[in-house]
Design an enzyme around this catalytic site. Sequence first.
Site, mmCIF file in Angstrom:
data_model
loop_
_atom_site.group_PDB
_atom_site.id
_atom_site.type_symbol
_atom_site.label_atom_id
_atom_site.label_comp_id
_atom_site.label_asym_id
_atom_site.label_seq_id
_atom_site.Cartn_x
_atom_site.Cartn_y
_atom_site.Cartn_z
ATOM 1 N N HIS A 1 0.839 -1.191 0.000
ATOM 2 C CA HIS A 1 0.000 0.000 0.000
ATOM 3 C C HIS A 1 0.874 1.242 0.000
ATOM 4 O O HIS A 1 1.938 1.246 0.598
ATOM 5 C CB HIS A 1 -0.937 0.020 1.224
ATOM 6 C CG HIS A 1 -2.131 0.882 0.992
ATOM 7 N ND1 HIS A 1 -2.114 2.232 1.243
ATOM 8 C CD2 HIS A 1 -3.350 0.590 0.482
ATOM 9 C CE1 HIS A 1 -3.290 2.730 0.902
ATOM 10 N NE2 HIS A 1 -4.051 1.759 0.439
ATOM 11 N N ASP B 1 -7.973 -5.470 -0.589
ATOM 12 C CA ASP B 1 -8.380 -6.341 -1.687
ATOM 13 C C ASP B 1 -8.065 -7.807 -1.451
ATOM 14 O O ASP B 1 -8.629 -8.677 -2.114
ATOM 15 C CB ASP B 1 -7.698 -5.887 -2.995
ATOM 16 C CG ASP B 1 -8.334 -4.631 -3.547
ATOM 17 O OD1 ASP B 1 -9.565 -4.503 -3.418
ATOM 18 O OD2 ASP B 1 -7.617 -3.778 -4.087
#
Length: 371
Positions: A257, A308
Amino acid sequence: MSTTRGLEGVVATTSSVSSIIDDVLTYQGYNIDDLAENASFEEVIYLLWNGRLPNKSELEELTADLAENMAVPDEIFDYMKAYSIEDIHPMAAVRTAISQLGLYDSEADEMSEEANKRKAVRLQAKIPAIVTGFSRIRKGQKQVAPKKDLSFAANFLYMLNGEEPDEISETAFNKALVLHADHELNASTFTARVCVATLSDIYSGVTAAIGALKGPLHGGANERVMSMLSDIGEVDNVEPYIRRTLDNKEKIMGFGHRVYKQGDPRAKHLREMSRRLTDITGETKWYDMSIKIEEMVTGEKKLPPNVDFYSASVYHSLGLDHDLFTPIFAVSRMSGWLAHILEQYNDNRLIRPRADYVGPGKQDYIPLENR
Ligand code: ACO
């Protein structure tokens, strides 16, 4: 001029919609952990758009407003039936249909705050019918009209499957919607803000955002996580598969991320949901494989899973088609995009950064026949 690749660390706006500080995600000051455990998606929509949680009558009003606006013009479904629907990714269909919605809204270019709020309700209300309608049309099924007495989460599953979901599925789906609703200045939200900062209309803003969400480095990752899990097939295959992928310097979808360094706070909720749901379906291998992948990728690359990663096995366990995972992300994130768009309109300035030119130096024009 100095450049920051990918605008990493650049603070491009102020916002009161959501924040990520020290790896803690809050919507309007409310910790995501608290909201995931307790809030309905409708409450979160209200919170994101109004800056505070609704009281009972405000929530009822919003819920009724959403229910009132869920129907989508038939022409949009006729158009879906007219193209070769089997070959189209649902994200492309949703992006197109959301853009088309603007053509049927006589207020599309009306820029008053009240009109934009009305359009926000319409967009949030209609996106479930678009996603589920597409899904049913491509299977040769008739669209299912929403029911006014169902929650937003239950209505989505009802319109998709033609039968009301059980309580476990509704709760899990509601929690997934809450967890995906907003995320500070992520790529699709930034795209939406850049678009409307030109004072373009709200339909253009969310259409642009859907285009950005579609990419595999952003919302498109959840579908790819599921294809990775399907490719791996069994827990015993995880080790060689992940080793090969890492050795080839390929990315493992659902990890890493730009902002979180210690971990994405949404992932633990989805991990637990994945454990519970796969237990119920009896297909625990999806959870077991996911855990083993997490151990390897986090152990070797120090990359924690993002939102996700576990949403893939959660959605699969809810019986959702894999290529609907990202459109479902859009159904939820619509709420955040709209909050940011309304905030941008409220205190607008054109977003127009610069580029550090690295192309050729001065060139003399050579006539075509001499080239
Ligand atoms: N698998 C393997 N290596 C990775 C991964 C990954 N998933 N993510 C990052 N890395 C490595 C990169 O190869 C790079 O290594 P290097 O420095 O040796 O070249 C380093 O970590 C930094 O990665 P970047 O891609 O430069 O990080 P950036 O901040 O630009 O990208 C992103 C963040 C796009 C999320 C990235 O981690 C990624 O591609 N992840 C996989 C796709 C994904 O899951 N996207 C969903 C994100 S969450 C969301 O949008 C909803």
